[in-house]
Design an enzyme around this catalytic site. Structure first.
Site, PDB file in Angstrom:
ATOM      1  N   GLY A 222       0.852  -1.178   0.000  1.00 44.03           N
ATOM      2  CA  GLY A 222       0.000   0.000   0.000  1.00 44.03           C
ATOM      3  C   GLY A 222       0.886   1.225   0.000  1.00 44.03           C
ATOM      4  O   GLY A 222       2.116   1.125  -0.076  1.00 44.03           O
ATOM      5  N   SER A 223       0.296   2.393   0.118  1.00 39.29           N
ATOM      6  CA  SER A 223       1.084   3.624   0.033  1.00 39.29           C
ATOM      7  C   SER A 223       2.108   3.732   1.158  1.00 39.29           C
ATOM      8  O   SER A 223       3.213   4.254   0.951  1.00 39.29           O
ATOM      9  CB  SER A 223       0.156   4.841   0.039  1.00 39.29           C
ATOM     10  OG  SER A 223      -0.699   4.816   1.175  1.00 39.29           O
TER      11      SER A 223
ATOM     12  N   GLU B  49       3.886   1.497   2.366  1.00 36.21           N
ATOM     13  CA  GLU B  49       5.001   0.569   2.161  1.00 36.21           C
ATOM     14  C   GLU B  49       5.919   0.983   1.008  1.00 36.21           C
ATOM     15  O   GLU B  49       7.017   0.434   0.865  1.00 36.21           O
ATOM     16  CB  GLU B  49       4.465  -0.842   1.903  1.00 36.21           C
ATOM     17  CG  GLU B  49       3.806  -1.485   3.110  1.00 36.21           C
ATOM     18  CD  GLU B  49       2.508  -0.807   3.508  1.00 36.21           C
ATOM     19  OE1 GLU B  49       2.342  -0.493   4.699  1.00 36.21           O
ATOM     20  OE2 GLU B  49       1.658  -0.564   2.605  1.00 36.21           O
TER      21      GLU B  49
ATOM     22  N   GLU C 295      -3.755 -10.147   1.778  1.00 34.02           N
ATOM     23  CA  GLU C 295      -2.755 -10.364   2.817  1.00 34.02           C
ATOM     24  C   GLU C 295      -2.797 -11.750   3.451  1.00 34.02           C
ATOM     25  O   GLU C 295      -1.762 -12.257   3.894  1.00 34.02           O
ATOM     26  CB  GLU C 295      -2.888  -9.286   3.895  1.00 34.02           C
ATOM     27  CG  GLU C 295      -2.459  -7.900   3.457  1.00 34.02           C
ATOM     28  CD  GLU C 295      -3.557  -7.110   2.753  1.00 34.02           C
ATOM     29  OE1 GLU C 295      -3.323  -5.941   2.435  1.00 34.02           O
ATOM     30  OE2 GLU C 295      -4.656  -7.682   2.522  1.00 34.02           O
TER      31      GLU C 295
ATOM     32  N   HIS D 238       0.243  -4.006   4.650  1.00 34.57           N
ATOM     33  CA  HIS D 238      -0.212  -2.622   4.565  1.00 34.57           C
ATOM     34  C   HIS D 238      -0.942  -2.195   5.833  1.00 34.57           C
ATOM     35  O   HIS D 238      -2.127  -2.489   6.019  1.00 34.57           O
ATOM     36  CB  HIS D 238      -1.126  -2.457   3.346  1.00 34.57           C
ATOM     37  CG  HIS D 238      -1.649  -1.062   3.175  1.00 34.57           C
ATOM     38  ND1 HIS D 238      -0.845   0.049   3.295  1.00 34.57           N
ATOM     39  CD2 HIS D 238      -2.896  -0.591   2.895  1.00 34.57           C
ATOM     40  CE1 HIS D 238      -1.561   1.135   3.083  1.00 34.57           C
ATOM     41  NE2 HIS D 238      -2.818   0.769   2.852  1.00 34.57           N
TER      42      HIS D 238
ATOM     43  N   HIS E  69     -10.191 -31.140  20.100  1.00 35.30           N
ATOM     44  CA  HIS E  69     -11.115 -30.403  19.231  1.00 35.30           C
ATOM     45  C   HIS E  69     -12.539 -30.549  19.758  1.00 35.30           C
ATOM     46  O   HIS E  69     -13.002 -29.727  20.530  1.00 35.30           O
ATOM     47  CB  HIS E  69     -10.984 -30.893  17.780  1.00 35.30           C
ATOM     48  CG  HIS E  69     -11.779 -30.092  16.811  1.00 35.30           C
ATOM     49  ND1 HIS E  69     -12.045 -30.514  15.522  1.00 35.30           N
ATOM     50  CD2 HIS E  69     -12.383 -28.888  16.928  1.00 35.30           C
ATOM     51  CE1 HIS E  69     -12.772 -29.601  14.903  1.00 35.30           C
ATOM     52  NE2 HIS E  69     -12.988 -28.608  15.734  1.00 35.30           N
TER      53      HIS E  69
ATOM     54  N   GLY F  66      -6.366 -24.670  12.501  1.00 31.91           N
ATOM     55  CA  GLY F  66      -7.648 -24.989  11.889  1.00 31.91           C
ATOM     56  C   GLY F  66      -8.219 -23.853  11.068  1.00 31.91           C
ATOM     57  O   GLY F  66      -9.383 -23.913  10.654  1.00 31.91           O
TER      58      GLY F  66
END
Length: 528
Positions: free
Chosen positions: A25-26, A28, A47, A70, A281, A401
């Site tokens: 993004g800007s 970065e 991402e 970002h 689980h 998971g």
């Protein structure tokens, strides 16, 4: 004077990091400008895919992976993937661009408010440097924190105006620092373990993902053979630590409290290596252990050792401990366990394949050193029963998971292991969480094979609905998705298999391809 930008890239270079996984993004752009020619940038379109690809790369390469996200929004998109990385002890250096320092206080657009707190508790360490000059030191700290046992993701937020500022003139001391987390094995702990195993009349071994991460598989095979002990893989396993056709292998443990205690009943000593005790689980109440069973675990993670509800725990280097035990225990006079019989072939339904047939075909046709990524969650048991996984680093699964792992992670694993064929087996429900990662596979011509098990439903949820006695639940079917069209739209070759002949032909074509291939397989749901 050297800039923060140049100093940071030199630090990464000297620490053996030459790949950046990102979606910019800007905030970065100032970090990415004048990108060094000896680095490579792997772009993903969202991402979660960025972190998934980097996670696969880090696990398979056994090296830290560098990620650039970002600001807050990009970090938020990545959090589900970060939960998997946290649970798999993946060494990820996650960086995110921050607003310019002068604008943080007024919370201008793209400000990461309270940046260091955002990714917690899914990181080992999180920080935003107090000044630009501190950035290289913070980056060095991040690299070493991610790499030290237990490995795991870290997070660093950097204001974008820092990159052009002057670095601390003594930053060069950071370039070649080596930080070791080697711990000498405690002789007393070793003696306790060896005596317990030698005196056991019916020992059992449970292995977890950190055995595979430490490349301690061969030592665990030697240990099992000397003890003549059955070996289970700990429940919800994200890696395969033991050959699945070895006579001692007994399969994947169930994920319920009562089921595990029943399975281990009659074993007087249970040794757990490289796994939490245990990753339960479904709710299955009962005794943690039956009377007469003693459990001792060896883990690299103090948090896992502390939270176990029963047994003794030793925090140690997994590789060193496995090697020591394999060489110190006495050879038992017991008979080696009899190998479990290979499962029988399954009859086919017209127009759709049974998952068992898909796995049998993969097992017959794929190279012996193939690497499998699994996110067909309703067919995990069948996969473990039917694939002959012989080598370290042969299997990866979402450790928390969190769906959306396997498709991008397969790309990262293939980047790290270019000499081995990577095959991702993914359910149609799971695939949609990170389908855009196909674009990355196509753009970088990464020859991963993606097998989409299309049964039109969330099979694992249907199974769980039965466990919970939850009837008439909406949203369990996912019809009408054309995965071949999606793959072609992202630039990936796509094939279709509705029967065994088509599956064999598609696999043969995919195994011969020079780039990524998606095979959409019409399958029968294992859960009605």
């Amino acid at each position: 004077m050297a800039s923060v930008h140049g100093t940071t890239y030199e630090l990464l270079r000297r620490q053996g990091i030459d790949t950046v996984f990102g979606n910019p993004g800007s905030n970065e752009l100032p970090f990415l400008k004048d990108f060094p020619e000896d680095f490579r940038y792997i772009l993903a379109l969202q991402e979660a895919c960025v972190v998934g690809i980097a996670d696969g790369y880090a696990q398979a390469s056994r090296k830290p992976a560098f990620i650039n996200l970002h600001s807050a929004a990009g970090t938020g998109n990545a959090m589900g993937a970060l939960s998997n990385a946290w649970n798999s002890h993946s060494p990820l250096i996650v960086t995110a661009g921050q607003q310019t320092r002068a604008m943080i206080g007024v919370e201008a657009l793209l400000t990461n408010v309270d940046a260091a707190n955002l990714p917690r508790p899914l990181v080992k360490w999180s920080y935003e440097p107090a000044s630009a000059a501190e950035v290289p030191h913070a980056m060095s700290r991040a690299i070493h924190m991610a790499s030290m046992a237990p490995q795991g993701p870290v997070y660093l937020s950097v204001p974008y105006d820092d990159w052009d500022k002057d670095a601390d003139p003594q930053s060069h001391h950071l370039f070649d620092r080596h930080v070791s987390s080697s711990v000498r094995l405690n002789d007393q702990d070793l003696d306790i373990l060896v005596k317990a195993l030698n005196s056991a009349s019916n020992p059992a071994i449970v292995l977890g993902p950190d055995v595979d991460a430490a490349n301690a598989n061969a030592d665990c095979v030697m240990l099992a053979e000397r003890l003549k002990a059955p070996v289970w893989v700990a429940p919800s396993a994200p890696r395969c630590p033991f050959p699945t056709r070895h006579p001692c292998f007994r399969g994947l443990m169930p994920a319920g409290i009562a089921a595990i205690s029943q399975l281990l009943e009659g074993h007087d000593v249970v040794l757990v290596i490289g796994a939490p005790v245990f990753r339960y689980h479904q709710y299955d109440p009962g005794q943690y252990l039956k009377p007469g069973t003693r459990l001792i675990s060896v883990t690299c993670d103090p948090l896992e050792a502390a939270r176990a509800p029963m047994g003794d725990a030793i925090v140690a280097d997994i590789g060193a401990m496995a090697s020591a035990l394999a060489n110190l225990v006495e050879e038992s006079s017991r008979q080696l366990p009899t190998a479990a019989p290979e499962p029988a072939k399954v009859d086919q339904d017209a127009g759709r394949l049974h998952p068992e047939t898909v796995f049998d075909t993969l097992n017959d046709m794929a190279p012996e050193n193939a690497i499998y990524l699994n996110e067909s969650t309703s067919t995990t048991a069948q996969m473990w029963q039917r694939l002959n996984m012989r080598n370290p680093g042969s299997y990866y699964f979402c450790a928390a998971g969190g769906l959306g792992f396997a498709l991008p992670a397969a790309i990262g694993v293939q980047l790290a292991e270019p000499e081995r064929q990577v095959i991702a087996v993914i359910g149609d429900g799971s695939a949609n969480y990170s389908i855009s990662a196909l674009w990355t596979a196509a753009q970088y011509n990464i020859p991963t094979i993606f097998v989409i098990m299309n049964n039109g439903t969330y099979g694992a949820l249907r199974w769980f609905a039965g466990v919970l006695e939850a009837e008439n639940v909406p949203g369990l079917d996912v019809p009408g998705i054309d995965f071949r069209a999606l793959a072609k739209g992202y630039g990936v070759q796509a094939l279709k298999a509705d029967n065994l002949e088509q599956l064999k032909g598609s696999l043969q074509e995919a195994l011969s391809a020079k780039g990524p291939v998606l095979i959409e397989v019409s399958t029968v749901s294992p859960v009605k």
